[in-house]
Design a protein around this motif. Structure first.
Motif, PDB file in Angstrom:
ATOM      1  N   PRO A  18      48.754  28.447 -28.922  1.00 20.45           N
ATOM      2  CA  PRO A  18      49.905  28.825 -29.761  1.00 20.45           C
ATOM      3  C   PRO A  18      49.716  28.338 -31.196  1.00 20.45           C
ATOM      4  O   PRO A  18      49.079  27.311 -31.438  1.00 20.45           O
ATOM      5  CB  PRO A  18      51.084  28.103 -29.103  1.00 20.45           C
ATOM      6  CG  PRO A  18      50.640  27.767 -27.738  1.00 20.45           C
ATOM      7  CD  PRO A  18      49.153  27.600 -27.804  1.00 20.45           C
ATOM      8  N   GLU A  19      50.258  29.084 -32.128  1.00 20.58           N
ATOM      9  CA  GLU A  19      50.173  28.732 -33.548  1.00 20.58           C
ATOM     10  C   GLU A  19      51.555  28.285 -34.018  1.00 20.58           C
ATOM     11  O   GLU A  19      52.487  29.089 -34.051  1.00 20.58           O
ATOM     12  CB  GLU A  19      49.716  29.944 -34.345  1.00 20.58           C
ATOM     13  CG  GLU A  19      49.627  29.704 -35.822  1.00 20.58           C
ATOM     14  CD  GLU A  19      49.273  30.984 -36.564  1.00 20.58           C
ATOM     15  OE1 GLU A  19      49.931  31.258 -37.589  1.00 20.58           O
ATOM     16  OE2 GLU A  19      48.362  31.700 -36.116  1.00 20.58           O
ATOM     17  N   THR A  20      51.686  27.017 -34.368  1.00 18.78           N
ATOM     18  CA  THR A  20      52.961  26.486 -34.841  1.00 18.78           C
ATOM     19  C   THR A  20      52.903  26.303 -36.349  1.00 18.78           C
ATOM     20  O   THR A  20      51.934  25.782 -36.885  1.00 18.78           O
ATOM     21  CB  THR A  20      53.282  25.137 -34.169  1.00 18.78           C
ATOM     22  OG1 THR A  20      53.269  25.316 -32.747  1.00 18.78           O
ATOM     23  CG2 THR A  20      54.647  24.631 -34.587  1.00 18.78           C
ATOM     24  N   ARG A  21      53.954  26.762 -37.017  1.00 18.12           N
ATOM     25  CA  ARG A  21      54.077  26.582 -38.463  1.00 18.12           C
ATOM     26  C   ARG A  21      55.529  26.211 -38.747  1.00 18.12           C
ATOM     27  O   ARG A  21      56.360  26.213 -37.852  1.00 18.12           O
ATOM     28  CB  ARG A  21      53.638  27.837 -39.210  1.00 18.12           C
ATOM     29  CG  ARG A  21      54.417  29.065 -38.838  1.00 18.12           C
ATOM     30  CD  ARG A  21      53.747  30.335 -39.365  1.00 18.12           C
ATOM     31  NE  ARG A  21      54.528  31.493 -39.059  1.00 18.12           N
ATOM     32  CZ  ARG A  21      54.647  32.070 -37.872  1.00 18.12           C
ATOM     33  NH1 ARG A  21      54.023  31.560 -36.836  1.00 18.12           N
ATOM     34  NH2 ARG A  21      55.394  33.137 -37.696  1.00 18.12           N
ATOM     35  N   TYR A  22      55.823  25.918 -39.990  1.00 18.41           N
ATOM     36  CA  TYR A  22      57.161  25.470 -40.356  1.00 18.41           C
ATOM     37  C   TYR A  22      57.677  26.298 -41.530  1.00 18.41           C
ATOM     38  O   TYR A  22      56.930  26.626 -42.439  1.00 18.41           O
ATOM     39  CB  TYR A  22      57.145  23.979 -40.708  1.00 18.41           C
ATOM     40  CG  TYR A  22      56.806  23.136 -39.503  1.00 18.41           C
ATOM     41  CD1 TYR A  22      57.810  22.654 -38.670  1.00 18.41           C
ATOM     42  CD2 TYR A  22      55.489  22.863 -39.170  1.00 18.41           C
ATOM     43  CE1 TYR A  22      57.497  21.903 -37.546  1.00 18.41           C
ATOM     44  CE2 TYR A  22      55.172  22.121 -38.041  1.00 18.41           C
ATOM     45  CZ  TYR A  22      56.181  21.641 -37.229  1.00 18.41           C
ATOM     46  OH  TYR A  22      55.873  20.923 -36.110  1.00 18.41           O
ATOM     47  N   THR A  23      58.964  26.625 -41.470  1.00 20.13           N
ATOM     48  CA  THR A  23      59.589  27.357 -42.567  1.00 20.13           C
ATOM     49  C   THR A  23      59.756  26.421 -43.756  1.00 20.13           C
ATOM     50  O   THR A  23      59.545  25.207 -43.643  1.00 20.13           O
ATOM     51  CB  THR A  23      60.965  27.908 -42.145  1.00 20.13           C
ATOM     52  OG1 THR A  23      61.836  26.810 -41.856  1.00 20.13           O
ATOM     53  CG2 THR A  23      60.852  28.823 -40.933  1.00 20.13           C
ATOM     54  N   SER A  24      60.156  26.963 -44.889  1.00 18.30           N
ATOM     55  CA  SER A  24      60.349  26.132 -46.083  1.00 18.30           C
ATOM     56  C   SER A  24      61.451  25.100 -45.874  1.00 18.30           C
ATOM     57  O   SER A  24      61.456  24.062 -46.522  1.00 18.30           O
ATOM     58  CB  SER A  24      60.671  27.015 -47.285  1.00 18.30           C
ATOM     59  OG  SER A  24      61.818  27.801 -47.023  1.00 18.30           O
ATOM     60  N   SER A  25      62.369  25.369 -44.948  1.00 15.80           N
ATOM     61  CA  SER A  25      63.436  24.403 -44.650  1.00 15.80           C
ATOM     62  C   SER A  25      63.020  23.406 -43.565  1.00 15.80           C
ATOM     63  O   SER A  25      63.808  22.550 -43.173  1.00 15.80           O
ATOM     64  CB  SER A  25      64.714  25.133 -44.234  1.00 15.80           C
ATOM     65  OG  SER A  25      64.489  25.892 -43.073  1.00 15.80           O
ATOM     66  N   GLY A  26      61.787  23.519 -43.060  1.00 13.43           N
ATOM     67  CA  GLY A  26      61.272  22.564 -42.085  1.00 13.43           C
ATOM     68  C   GLY A  26      61.495  22.943 -40.629  1.00 13.43           C
ATOM     69  O   GLY A  26      61.167  22.164 -39.734  1.00 13.43           O
ATOM     70  N   ASP A  27      62.011  24.138 -40.364  1.00 14.36           N
ATOM     71  CA  ASP A  27      62.237  24.566 -38.986  1.00 14.36           C
ATOM     72  C   ASP A  27      60.927  25.069 -38.373  1.00 14.36           C
ATOM     73  O   ASP A  27      60.215  25.860 -38.986  1.00 14.36           O
ATOM     74  CB  ASP A  27      63.274  25.695 -38.925  1.00 14.36           C
ATOM     75  CG  ASP A  27      64.647  25.240 -39.412  1.00 14.36           C
ATOM     76  OD1 ASP A  27      64.993  24.067 -39.185  1.00 14.36           O
ATOM     77  OD2 ASP A  27      65.360  26.064 -40.017  1.00 14.36           O
ATOM     78  N   PRO A  28      60.618  24.639 -37.127  1.00  9.44           N
ATOM     79  CA  PRO A  28      59.376  25.079 -36.489  1.00  9.44           C
ATOM     80  C   PRO A  28      59.468  26.515 -35.978  1.00  9.44           C
ATOM     81  O   PRO A  28      60.513  26.968 -35.515  1.00  9.44           O
ATOM     82  CB  PRO A  28      59.206  24.100 -35.329  1.00  9.44           C
ATOM     83  CG  PRO A  28      60.556  23.572 -35.058  1.00  9.44           C
ATOM     84  CD  PRO A  28      61.330  23.636 -36.331  1.00  9.44           C
TER      85      PRO A  28
END
Length: 98
Positions: A18-28
């Motif tokens: 799985p590829e996990t990234r974070y939004t600009s607000s820090g939400d995964p």
């Protein structure tokens, strides 16, 4: 519309980690693809199901799942429209809730 239902369930195996990234607000946000096999009378094949998880579920997916893991997922269909080379295109994925 109260009687409509947008729900799907799949059991399959992950084709990649799985590829996990974070939004600009820090939400995964976690993206994964599930291979689901099928057999008919004369044919068989594999369907690849793109899935996206958000929030706590995204963290759990990213932490515990890996390529080849068998998973049960449940969520809803979501179709997104985008433009590429001047043409409208569409992609469908499953937004996971379980």
């Amino acid at each position: 519309m109260a009687n409509d239902l947008n729900q799907c369930q799949f059991i399959g195996r992950l084709g990649a980690d799985p590829e996990t990234r974070y939004t600009s607000s820090g939400d995964p946000v976690c993206s994964l693809r599930i291979a689901v096999g099928w057999k008919g009378k004369d044919r068989e094949g594999t369907e690849w199901i793109p899935c996206t998880a958000f929030g706590k579920l995204a963290e759990i997916c990213g932490q515990y799942l890996k390529k080849g893991s068998q998973v049960f997922v449940q969520g809803r269909f979501k179709t997104e429209e985008y433009e590429k080379d001047g043409a409208k295109r569409y992609s469908t994925k499953i937004v996971l809730d379980t």
